[in-house]
Design a protein around this motif. Structure first.
Motif, PDB file in Angstrom:
ATOM      1  N   UNK A 151       0.850  -1.209   0.000  1.00 21.74           N
ATOM      2  CA  UNK A 151       0.000   0.000   0.000  1.00 21.74           C
ATOM      3  C   UNK A 151       0.878   1.250   0.000  1.00 21.74           C
ATOM      4  N   UNK A 152       1.991   1.204   0.740  1.00 22.43           N
ATOM      5  CA  UNK A 152       2.912   2.349   0.741  1.00 22.43           C
ATOM      6  C   UNK A 152       3.484   2.546  -0.666  1.00 22.43           C
ATOM      7  N   UNK A 153       3.871   1.447  -1.314  1.00 22.88           N
ATOM      8  CA  UNK A 153       4.378   1.519  -2.686  1.00 22.88           C
ATOM      9  C   UNK A 153       3.336   2.136  -3.615  1.00 22.88           C
ATOM     10  N   UNK A 154       2.081   1.729  -3.425  1.00 20.95           N
ATOM     11  CA  UNK A 154       0.962   2.253  -4.219  1.00 20.95           C
ATOM     12  C   UNK A 154       0.835   3.778  -4.044  1.00 20.95           C
ATOM     13  N   UNK A 155       0.879   4.233  -2.798  1.00 22.90           N
ATOM     14  CA  UNK A 155       0.753   5.669  -2.519  1.00 22.90           C
ATOM     15  C   UNK A 155       1.922   6.429  -3.151  1.00 22.90           C
ATOM     16  N   UNK A 156       3.134   5.901  -2.980  1.00 19.19           N
ATOM     17  CA  UNK A 156       4.317   6.571  -3.550  1.00 19.19           C
ATOM     18  C   UNK A 156       4.220   6.653  -5.070  1.00 19.19           C
ATOM     19  N   UNK A 157       3.706   5.571  -5.683  1.00 18.04           N
ATOM     20  CA  UNK A 157       3.580   5.563  -7.150  1.00 18.04           C
ATOM     21  C   UNK A 157       2.589   6.634  -7.638  1.00 18.04           C
ATOM     22  N   UNK A 158       1.463   6.776  -6.898  1.00 20.63           N
ATOM     23  CA  UNK A 158       0.470   7.771  -7.346  1.00 20.63           C
ATOM     24  C   UNK A 158       1.054   9.187  -7.240  1.00 20.63           C
ATOM     25  N   UNK A 159       1.856   9.440  -6.178  1.00 22.71           N
ATOM     26  CA  UNK A 159       2.477  10.767  -6.046  1.00 22.71           C
ATOM     27  C   UNK A 159       3.582  10.948  -7.087  1.00 22.71           C
ATOM     28  N   UNK A 160       4.332   9.870  -7.341  1.00 19.17           N
ATOM     29  CA  UNK A 160       5.383   9.945  -8.364  1.00 19.17           C
ATOM     30  C   UNK A 160       4.768  10.305  -9.720  1.00 19.17           C
ATOM     31  N   UNK A 161       3.640   9.628 -10.033  1.00 20.22           N
ATOM     32  CA  UNK A 161       2.976   9.899 -11.317  1.00 20.22           C
ATOM     33  C   UNK A 161       2.456  11.333 -11.377  1.00 20.22           C
ATOM     34  N   UNK A 162       2.030  11.827 -10.233  1.00 18.03           N
ATOM     35  CA  UNK A 162       1.484  13.194 -10.218  1.00 18.03           C
ATOM     36  C   UNK A 162       2.583  14.227 -10.472  1.00 18.03           C
ATOM     37  N   UNK A 163       3.756  13.982  -9.918  1.00 18.28           N
ATOM     38  CA  UNK A 163       4.788  15.026  -9.989  1.00 18.28           C
ATOM     39  C   UNK A 163       5.875  14.774 -11.032  1.00 18.28           C
ATOM     40  N   UNK A 164       5.836  13.576 -11.683  1.00 15.61           N
ATOM     41  CA  UNK A 164       6.824  13.325 -12.722  1.00 15.61           C
ATOM     42  C   UNK A 164       6.277  13.823 -14.063  1.00 15.61           C
ATOM     43  N   UNK A 165       7.099  14.521 -14.789  1.00 13.90           N
ATOM     44  CA  UNK A 165       6.659  15.067 -16.074  1.00 13.90           C
ATOM     45  C   UNK A 165       6.424  13.986 -17.110  1.00 13.90           C
ATOM     46  N   UNK A 166       7.141  12.854 -16.937  1.00 15.38           N
ATOM     47  CA  UNK A 166       7.111  11.821 -17.986  1.00 15.38           C
ATOM     48  C   UNK A 166       5.882  10.919 -17.911  1.00 15.38           C
ATOM     49  N   UNK A 170      -2.611  10.137 -12.342  1.00 13.57           N
ATOM     50  CA  UNK A 170      -3.849   9.376 -12.146  1.00 13.57           C
ATOM     51  C   UNK A 170      -4.659   9.878 -10.942  1.00 13.57           C
ATOM     52  N   UNK A 171      -4.106  10.843 -10.206  1.00  6.89           N
ATOM     53  CA  UNK A 171      -4.774  11.317  -8.986  1.00  6.89           C
ATOM     54  C   UNK A 171      -6.211  11.800  -9.237  1.00  6.89           C
ATOM     55  N   UNK A 172      -6.465  12.593 -10.326  1.00 12.49           N
ATOM     56  CA  UNK A 172      -7.837  13.089 -10.544  1.00 12.49           C
ATOM     57  C   UNK A 172      -8.855  11.974 -10.798  1.00 12.49           C
ATOM     58  N   UNK A 173      -8.379  10.751 -11.064  1.00 13.33           N
ATOM     59  CA  UNK A 173      -9.317   9.636 -11.230  1.00 13.33           C
ATOM     60  C   UNK A 173     -10.010   9.287  -9.902  1.00 13.33           C
ATOM     61  N   UNK A 174      -9.275   9.502  -8.798  1.00 11.87           N
ATOM     62  CA  UNK A 174      -9.752   9.024  -7.488  1.00 11.87           C
ATOM     63  C   UNK A 174     -10.043  10.163  -6.518  1.00 11.87           C
ATOM     64  N   UNK A 175      -9.608  11.382  -6.851  1.00 11.94           N
ATOM     65  CA  UNK A 175      -9.733  12.512  -5.939  1.00 11.94           C
ATOM     66  C   UNK A 175     -10.020  13.768  -6.751  1.00 11.94           C
ATOM     67  N   UNK A 176     -10.857  14.671  -6.165  1.00 14.92           N
ATOM     68  CA  UNK A 176     -11.185  15.899  -6.887  1.00 14.92           C
ATOM     69  C   UNK A 176     -10.049  16.900  -6.833  1.00 14.92           C
ATOM     70  N   UNK A 177      -8.997  16.622  -7.570  1.00 14.12           N
ATOM     71  CA  UNK A 177      -7.885  17.584  -7.664  1.00 14.12           C
ATOM     72  C   UNK A 177      -7.737  17.931  -9.136  1.00 14.12           C
ATOM     73  N   UNK A 178      -7.261  19.117  -9.399  1.00 13.54           N
ATOM     74  CA  UNK A 178      -7.085  19.488 -10.807  1.00 13.54           C
ATOM     75  C   UNK A 178      -5.871  18.738 -11.355  1.00 13.54           C
ATOM     76  N   UNK A 179      -5.896  18.448 -12.647  1.00 15.20           N
ATOM     77  CA  UNK A 179      -4.747  17.795 -13.271  1.00 15.20           C
ATOM     78  C   UNK A 179      -3.571  18.754 -13.203  1.00 15.20           C
ATOM     79  N   UNK A 180      -2.370  18.180 -13.012  1.00 18.19           N
ATOM     80  CA  UNK A 180      -1.208  19.077 -12.950  1.00 18.19           C
ATOM     81  C   UNK A 180      -0.876  19.619 -14.336  1.00 18.19           C
TER      82      UNK A 180
END
Ligand code: HEM
Ligand code: HEM
Length: 180
Positions: A151-166, A170-180
């Motif tokens: 689960x920790x790996x899962x959380x880290x991956x979602x944050x990595x995907x949010x802040x990595x340009x490449x 996927x965060x907006x799929x599960x939470x009401x946040x604007x796409x970066x």
């Protein structure tokens, strides 16, 4: 925001199940950590009483979540990679197997189990049923710690995907946040 999933984002019911189970899993991490580090302390006595009822709640929610996921399979967002898909399947499997084996052990112990006053197991006389207890005795703790790491790996991956340009966010799929 629709209740059911769409290919762009998870619907409100999937989100509700995701976040409530996430909170309860973090609670299990707290109770398991306190019992591992400070067994029989006052804090452990206080928190451990919640471990079994919360674990039972997770199983109930996960059965519902599995049925809901299958019902939404054709319309929910596509997995971002084969690894993400495998990781989500592993999380589902652990979240079902860990409490299920624990409940089997609880039954086999012959002791009553009444989560939230619900008369689930009345207990019995005449000794324990060893085969019901063996799987959880062997695996419950280990699988539990494995779940927390995954689960920790899962959380880290979602944050990595949010802040990595490449990679895709996927965060907006599960939470009401604007796409970066
Ligand atoms: C998803 C749900 C659950 C998780 C993640 C979980 C996690 C854990 C973990 C990591 C430990 C090991 C603590 C240590 O190393 O000292 C543990 C212990 C224990 N859990 Fe759970 N648990 C869950 C559900 C349940 C349920 C439903 C029950 C009983 C109805 C239960 C009963 C116990 C018992 C009796 C122990 C102490 C014996 C042992 O380590 O196997 N748990 N749990
Ligand atoms: C701060 C904590 C968390 C964040 C930010 C988070 C974020 C996300 C995001 C953004 C997705 C969508 C991923 C995608 O579609 O590719 C997702 C899906 C998922 N998450 Fe989490 N998550 C968290 C905690 C957890 C925990 C603790 C668990 C379980 C132990 C978990 C299990 C899952 C599963 C199984 C999916 C697949 C979708 C589903 O069927 O519900 N998450 N999460």
């Amino acid at each position: 925001m629709p209740v059911i999933d769409t290919p762009q984002r998870y619907g409100t019911f999937t989100r509700f199940l995701h976040w409530i189970v996430a909170i309860l899993v973090i609670w299990q991490l707290v109770t398991a950590s306190v019992t591992a580090l400070a067994e029989d302390s006052a804090l452990d006595e206080l928190l451990w009483a919640t471990h079994k009822p919360v674990g039972f709640t997770i199983l109930t929610l996960m059965v519902l979540r599995l049925i809901w996921a299958l019902f939404n399979l054709s319309r929910r967002p596509a997995s971002i990679s084969a690894l993400a898909r495998l990781g989500h399947i592993a999380l589902y499997a652990l979240l079902l197997i860990i409490p299920a084996l624990a409940l089997l052990r609880q039954y086999g112990s012959g002791r009553a189990f009444e989560p939230f006053g619900l008369p689930l197991m009345s207990g019995f006389e005449g000794g324990k049923i060893e085969w019901m207890m063996a799987p959880a005795n062997l695996l419950h703790g280990w699988l539990g710690w494995t779940l927390f790491v995954l689960a920790l790996g899962h959380v880290l991956m979602t944050f990595h995907r949010r802040f990595s340009r490449k990679s895709e966010d996927v965060m907006p799929r599960m939470l009401d946040v604007s796409s970066r």
